[in-house]
Design a protein around this motif. Structure first.
Motif, PDB file in Angstrom:
ATOM      1  N   GLU A 287      -6.423   4.501   0.086  1.00 54.54           N
ATOM      2  CA  GLU A 287      -6.787   3.156  -0.397  1.00 54.54           C
ATOM      3  C   GLU A 287      -7.825   2.467   0.505  1.00 54.54           C
ATOM      4  OE1 GLU A 287      -2.614   1.592  -2.136  1.00 54.54           O
ATOM      5  OE2 GLU A 287      -2.540   2.622  -0.217  1.00 54.54           O
TER       6      GLU A 287
ATOM      7  N   TYR B 223       0.827  -1.194   0.000  1.00 54.19           N
ATOM      8  CA  TYR B 223       0.000   0.000   0.000  1.00 54.19           C
ATOM      9  C   TYR B 223       0.874   1.262   0.000  1.00 54.19           C
ATOM     10  CZ  TYR B 223      -3.852  -3.178   0.938  1.00 54.19           C
ATOM     11  OH  TYR B 223      -4.767  -4.181   0.841  1.00 54.19           O
TER      12      TYR B 223
ATOM     13  N   TYR C 123      -7.474   0.515  -6.719  1.00 58.08           N
ATOM     14  CA  TYR C 123      -7.767   1.772  -6.030  1.00 58.08           C
ATOM     15  C   TYR C 123      -7.574   2.947  -6.976  1.00 58.08           C
ATOM     16  CZ  TYR C 123      -7.304  -1.178  -1.905  1.00 58.08           C
ATOM     17  OH  TYR C 123      -7.462  -2.190  -0.989  1.00 58.08           O
TER      18      TYR C 123
ATOM     19  N   GLU D  48     -12.071  -0.270  -2.372  1.00 59.16           N
ATOM     20  CA  GLU D  48     -11.604  -1.251  -3.350  1.00 59.16           C
ATOM     21  C   GLU D  48     -12.584  -1.316  -4.515  1.00 59.16           C
ATOM     22  OE1 GLU D  48     -10.477  -4.081  -5.678  1.00 59.16           O
ATOM     23  OE2 GLU D  48     -12.194  -4.782  -4.494  1.00 59.16           O
TER      24      GLU D  48
ATOM     25  N   LEU E 203      -6.179   6.413  -6.759  1.00 61.16           N
ATOM     26  CA  LEU E 203      -5.354   7.163  -5.816  1.00 61.16           C
ATOM     27  C   LEU E 203      -5.704   8.647  -5.778  1.00 61.16           C
ATOM     28  CD1 LEU E 203      -1.869   5.525  -6.440  1.00 61.16           C
ATOM     29  CD2 LEU E 203      -3.509   5.022  -4.620  1.00 61.16           C
TER      30      LEU E 203
ATOM     31  N   LYS F 120      -4.238   2.229  -9.229  1.00 61.53           N
ATOM     32  CA  LYS F 120      -3.238   1.332  -8.654  1.00 61.53           C
ATOM     33  C   LYS F 120      -3.855  -0.055  -8.509  1.00 61.53           C
ATOM     34  CE  LYS F 120      -0.155   0.674  -4.676  1.00 61.53           C
ATOM     35  NZ  LYS F 120       0.363   1.295  -3.434  1.00 61.53           N
TER      36      LYS F 120
END
Length: 444
Positions: free
Chosen positions: A416, A288, A408, A419, A410, A381
Motif C-alpha cells: 500500500e 492497512y 490501493y 495511493e 493490493l 482496497k
C-alpha cells in the motif's frame, strides 16, 4: 473377491459420513500481534515456522484473510460472536484507558455476553471447552467455557487474560491436562489456545534470539523474529500432543491471528500520513494490511482439502464454520459464511472492517470513536477516514462524499505505497457506496 471389493468400497464410501456424524473436537489457535507475511508458509525469507508450515501442508489455507478490527480485544470479540464491533459493542481495549480500566469494564462485559458465541453454542451442546491465553471478557466462566485459566477479577487486576497469559511461555500443562480429561470423559472438546505470543514483551529464549541476531539487523526485529518461532514451537508441542492422544483424526484445527504487527524500527512515522488523520504507522491499530490481514487455515482430516485458495476469508466466518462442523445451527443473523463451503467462498465479492480508538469505548454508541472503515473487492482496497469524536481534524465533516479516502491495488501494491484514488474515481465511488450500504454511519 467381488464381495470383498464391494465391502471395501462400501466402507470407503460410508466412512466420511460416519466421521461427520461424530462431533469434531475444535482446536482454535490464535497468535497475537503477528504480521500476515511472517511465517514460512507465507514465504517469509527469514522467519522459520516449521510446525505451522506442517499444519498448512494439510490444511485449507486462505492467505487473503482479514480481521474485523486491527486490535486484539474487538478482534477476538468478533471471532467469538461472528459480529462486527459496531454490533457487539467492543470497539477498543478499554472503556476509559486512563483510569479504573478493570472496574469500568464490568458493565461492558455484561452487555457483551448477551450475544451468542460459538463457545456457548458448543458447551450447550455437550462440548467441554477450555480457555487459555488472551481473553478480555471476564473469567472463563463468563465466556461460557467449562474449564480455563483467566479469572478476570478487577480486584486482582484481572484484565485481557491475566493467569491465562502464562500459557505457552511457561509450558502447556493446563492445556494437556484438559485434553487428558476430555478424552477420558469421551466428550468432544473446544480448546481456545491464544498464547500471548509473539506479543510483547519480546523476551525469546536465548538460543532463538542468537539465531536471528545478525549484523545490521535492528535488535527489535531480531527479537520479534525469534518470538514468531517461539510461538511456532508451542504450536508444534500442542499438535504433537493431540497426535499422541490419537484425536487429530476427528479434530478441526483452526489458525488465525488477532491483528498484525511491525517492529518499531521498521515502522517509522511518515510525515505525509499526518494529512490522513494523525495515525502514521502501518501496523496494529491501523486499517492497512499490516494491521488487518492474516492467513486463515483449517485442517480437518476427511473434510478439508489440502489447498491454498485465493478466496477472501474473514474472522466473522469462524462462528458459522465451527457451527457447521459441529452440526449445530448458528444464529440466523450472522453476517459471515461457512469457510468449508467452497461455493459460498467463491460467491463472496468483498469484505469489510473498521478501526476505532484504541482505549476509549463509548458504551451504547460504538461509532462514537470510529476512525476508519475499509472494503476489499477483488484487487482493490478502499480506506475511508471517518470523524469519530477522537478525530478532531474531521469533526466538521458530516457528509459521506467529503470524507477522506485512500485507494490501493493490493495485487500490484500489497504494501500500500501507491495511493490511486485520484486516478480511479469510479472505483472509489463504487466501494464507498458498498461501505455505506454495509454500515451507514450517521453524521455526528
Amino acid at each position: 473377491m467381488r464381495i470383498t471389493l464391494f465391502i471395501t468400497s462400501l466402507i470407503l464410501a460410508v466412512q466420511p459420513m460416519l466421521i461427520a456424524a461424530v462431533p469434531p473436537n475444535i482446536v482454535f489457535i490464535l497468535s497475537d500481534d503477528q504480521a500476515w507475511t511472517d511465517y514460512g508458509f507465507m514465504e517469509h525469507a527469514e522467519i522459520k515456522t516449521p510446525h505451522l508450515d506442517k499444519l498448512a501442508a494439510r490444511s485449507l489455507v486462505m492467505p487473503n484473510g482479514y480481521v474485523a478490527a486491527p486490535l486484539c480485544r474487538p478482534s477476538l470479540a468478533s471471532m467469538a460472536t461472528g459480529l462486527y464491533p459496531f454490533q457487539h459493542g467492543i470497539t477498543g481495549n478499554d472503556v476509559d484507558g486512563n483510569k479504573n480500566r478493570a472496574e469500568l469494564d464490568v458493565p461492558m462485559r455484561a452487555a457483551f455476553h448477551q450475544h451468542p458465541s460459538f463457545i456457548k453454542l458448543l458447551t450447550s451442546n455437550g462440548y467441554l471447552a477450555h480457555q487459555s491465553g488472551k481473553w478480555w471478557e471476564g473469567s472463563w466462566q463468563d465466556g461460557g467455557f467449562t474449564h480455563g485459566m483467566t479469572h478476570g477479577d478487577p480486584k486482582r487486576g484481572g484484565r485481557h487474560g491475566d493467569e491465562g497469559l502464562k500459557i505457552g511461555r511457561t509450558g502447556l500443562k493446563p492445556v494437556t491436562d484438559f485434553i487428558d480429561h476430555a478424552t477420558q470423559e469421551k466428550k468432544p472438546f473446544l480448546l481456545w489456545y491464544a498464547p500471548f505470543l509473539p506479543h510483547t514483551p519480546h523476551n525469546p529464549p536465548k538460543r532463538l534470539l542468537e539465531k536471528y541476531t545478525k549484523p545490521g539487523r535492528a535488535a527489535d526485529v531480531a527479537k520479534y523474529f525469534a518470538m514468531c518461532e517461539w510461538f511456532d514451537e508451542t504450536c508444534g508441542e500442542l499438535l504433537d500432543y493431540l497426535d499422541q492422544k490419537k484425536v487429530l483424526e476427528n479434530t478441526m484445527v483452526i489458525y488465525i491471528c488477532d491483528n498484525g504487527w511491525a517492529a518499531p524500527s521498521t515502522n517509522k512515522e511518515d510525515p505525509n500520513q499526518k494529512l490522513w488523520g494523525g495515525y502514521a504507522q502501518r501496523s496494529k491499530s491501523s486499517p492497512y494490511e499490516n494491521g488487518t490481514r492474516t492467513p486463515v487455515m483449517i485442517s480437518w482430516p476427511g473434510h478439508t482439502e489440502s489447498a491454498r485458495v485465493p478466496d477472501l476469508a474473514h474472522a466473522i466466518d469462524l462462528f458459522p464454520t465451527i457451527a457447521a462442523a459441529a452440526g449445530i445451527d448458528p444464529p440466523a443473523d450472522l453476517p459471515g459464511i461457512n469457510l468449508l463451503d467452497a461455493k459460498a467462498r467463491q460467491a463472496r465479492k468483498r469484505v469489510f472492517g473498521v478501526c476505532n480508538s484504541t482505549h476509549n469505548i463509548t458504551v451504547g454508541n460504538p461509532d462514537d470513536t470510529l476512525q476508519y472503515l475499509w472494503c476489499i473487492e477483488g484487487d482493490w482496497k478502499l480506506l475511508v477516514r471517518h470523524h469519530g469524536k477522537d478525530t478532531t481534524k474531521y469533526k466538521n465533516l458530516h457528509v459521506w462524499d467529503t470524507l477522506p479516502v485512500r485507494l490501493y491495488n493490493l495485487k500490484n501494491d500489497p504494501q500500500e505505497k501507491n495511493e490511486l484514488s485520484a486516478s480511479h474515481p469510479e472505483i472509489v465511488d463504487r466501494l464507498k457506496k458498498n461501505i455505506k450500504q454495509w454500515h451507514p454511519v450517521p453524521a455526528q
